[in-house]
Every structure is written in structure tokens, then in C-alpha cells.
Design a protein around this motif. Structure first.
Motif, mmCIF file in Angstrom:
data_model
loop_
_atom_site.group_PDB
_atom_site.id
_atom_site.type_symbol
_atom_site.label_atom_id
_atom_site.label_comp_id
_atom_site.label_asym_id
_atom_site.label_seq_id
_atom_site.Cartn_x
_atom_site.Cartn_y
_atom_site.Cartn_z
ATOM 1 N N GLY A 1 39.385 40.669 25.103
ATOM 2 C CA GLY A 1 40.267 40.292 26.198
ATOM 3 C C GLY A 1 41.414 41.263 26.379
ATOM 4 N N ASP A 2 42.032 41.686 25.281
ATOM 5 C CA ASP A 2 43.144 42.639 25.362
ATOM 6 C C ASP A 2 42.690 43.974 25.943
ATOM 7 N N ALA A 3 41.506 44.432 25.544
ATOM 8 C CA ALA A 3 40.982 45.700 26.070
ATOM 9 C C ALA A 3 40.657 45.581 27.555
ATOM 10 N N ILE A 4 40.131 44.430 27.964
ATOM 11 C CA ILE A 4 39.826 44.207 29.386
ATOM 12 C C ILE A 4 41.112 44.274 30.201
ATOM 13 N N SER B 1 31.197 39.170 30.752
ATOM 14 C CA SER B 1 31.601 40.017 29.635
ATOM 15 C C SER B 1 31.718 41.425 30.187
ATOM 16 N N VAL B 2 32.433 42.281 29.456
ATOM 17 C CA VAL B 2 32.735 43.614 29.974
ATOM 18 C C VAL B 2 32.425 44.668 28.920
ATOM 19 N N ARG B 3 31.773 45.720 29.350
ATOM 20 C CA ARG B 3 31.576 46.893 28.503
ATOM 21 C C ARG B 3 32.373 48.030 29.140
ATOM 22 N N LEU B 4 33.224 48.679 28.353
ATOM 23 C CA LEU B 4 34.068 49.767 28.831
ATOM 24 C C LEU B 4 33.680 51.071 28.156
ATOM 25 N N SER B 5 33.659 52.142 28.949
ATOM 26 C CA SER B 5 33.380 53.472 28.423
ATOM 27 C C SER B 5 34.094 54.481 29.307
ATOM 28 N N GLY B 6 35.223 55.004 28.815
ATOM 29 C CA GLY B 6 36.010 55.934 29.628
ATOM 30 C C GLY B 6 36.482 55.247 30.896
ATOM 31 N N ASP B 7 36.147 55.814 32.061
ATOM 32 C CA ASP B 7 36.555 55.199 33.324
ATOM 33 C C ASP B 7 35.434 54.363 33.938
ATOM 34 N N SER B 8 34.461 53.972 33.129
ATOM 35 C CA SER B 8 33.343 53.147 33.608
ATOM 36 C C SER B 8 33.441 51.733 33.053
ATOM 37 N N VAL B 9 33.063 50.783 33.892
ATOM 38 C CA VAL B 9 33.012 49.383 33.489
ATOM 39 C C VAL B 9 31.623 48.856 33.830
ATOM 40 N N GLY C 1 26.144 44.592 36.880
ATOM 41 C CA GLY C 1 26.814 45.477 37.821
ATOM 42 C C GLY C 1 27.640 46.495 37.065
ATOM 43 N N SER C 2 28.181 47.440 37.795
ATOM 44 C CA SER C 2 28.996 48.468 37.158
ATOM 45 C C SER C 2 29.992 49.012 38.161
ATOM 46 N N GLY C 3 30.937 49.788 37.661
ATOM 47 C CA GLY C 3 31.931 50.387 38.535
ATOM 48 C C GLY C 3 32.714 51.472 37.831
ATOM 49 N N THR C 4 33.541 52.121 38.626
ATOM 50 C CA THR C 4 34.423 53.179 38.135
ATOM 51 C C THR C 4 35.857 52.710 38.277
ATOM 52 N N LEU C 5 36.635 52.860 37.223
ATOM 53 C CA LEU C 5 38.053 52.490 37.209
ATOM 54 C C LEU C 5 38.881 53.641 37.773
ATOM 55 N N ILE C 6 39.729 53.319 38.758
ATOM 56 C CA ILE C 6 40.584 54.317 39.384
ATOM 57 C C ILE C 6 42.024 53.789 39.333
#
Length: 114
Positions: free
Chosen positions: A24-27, A84-92, A102-107
Motif C-alpha cells: 500500500g505504501d509503495a502504491i 493489486s499493483v505491480r510496479l516497475s520503474g515508470d510502469s504499472v 491492464g497496464s500503464g505508464t506513470l507520468i
């Protein structure tokens, strides 16, 4: 004996998957005050800004987001749905029922001025 070995192998495999998912904190740290552009399997392309105050802003709509039990929950006025969320660099990657949904790019910031 074989049953115990199979159970032990399953127990050892489970934490690897669990570690793959964000806390949760990482999200919160990754998503707050970011725009996410991506695509969901069922609903297609999306672009949304997730304000630190829990507001979602999209093109012509708003909603709210929260983090509950290490999942990100979205509410657009019809009740909350959580992933639930998987994070990798600027990708979710959004994970529902153990499957990538689904997926996305964090900006950084509200790049579309929603």
C-alpha cells in the motif's frame, strides 16, 4: 511424504508472487500526483490523473482512489473496485484475481490539465 513436499513447494512459491505485488505504501508513493496512461483489457485505453487527495480526474469525469489492503481501489460513483499493483520503474500493471488486467505508464503531474 509426497503431499508434504508438494505443500512445501507451494508454500515456497507463494511469497515470490506476493513480493512481486506492491505494498500500500509503495502504491501511494508511486501513484499520488501522477497521470497514468494505459489500457485495460475490458475497457480499453485510459488516461487519468490521481491527485494526492484521492481524486481521480479524467477527460470529462472524476472519481476517487484509495489504497486498501495493499490494493488500489477506484470509485467512479458506482462502488469501488480494487486491483493489486505491480510496479516497475515508470510502469504499472493492474492485477485482478491473480491475472494482469491492464497496464500503464506513470507520468509526473497532471499533464493533461484535467
Amino acid at each position: 511424504m509426497y503431499l508434504r513436499l508438494a505443500a512445501a513447494a507451494l508454500f515456497v512459491a507463494l511469497p515470490a508472487f506476493a513480493q512481486d505485488l506492491a505494498t500500500g505504501d509503495a502504491i501511494r508513493a508511486a501513484i499520488a500526483d501522477k497521470t497514468v496512461q494505459g489500457s485495460m483489457i475490458e475497457s480499453g485505453a485510459y488516461t487519468e490523473f490521481y491527485a494526492a487527495d484521492g481524486t481521480i480526474r479524467g477527460d470529462g469525469y472524476t472519481g476517487t482512489w484509495t489504497v486498501e489492503n495493499d490494493q488500489m481501489c477506484f470509485n467512479y460513483g458506482e462502488g469501488a473496485s480494487c486491483w493489486s499493483v505491480r510496479l516497475s520503474g515508470d510502469s504499472v500493471t493492474w492485477v485482478k484475481d491473480g491475472k494482469d488486467d491492464g497496464s500503464g505508464t506513470l507520468i509526473p503531474g497532471n499533464v493533461n490539465d484535467f
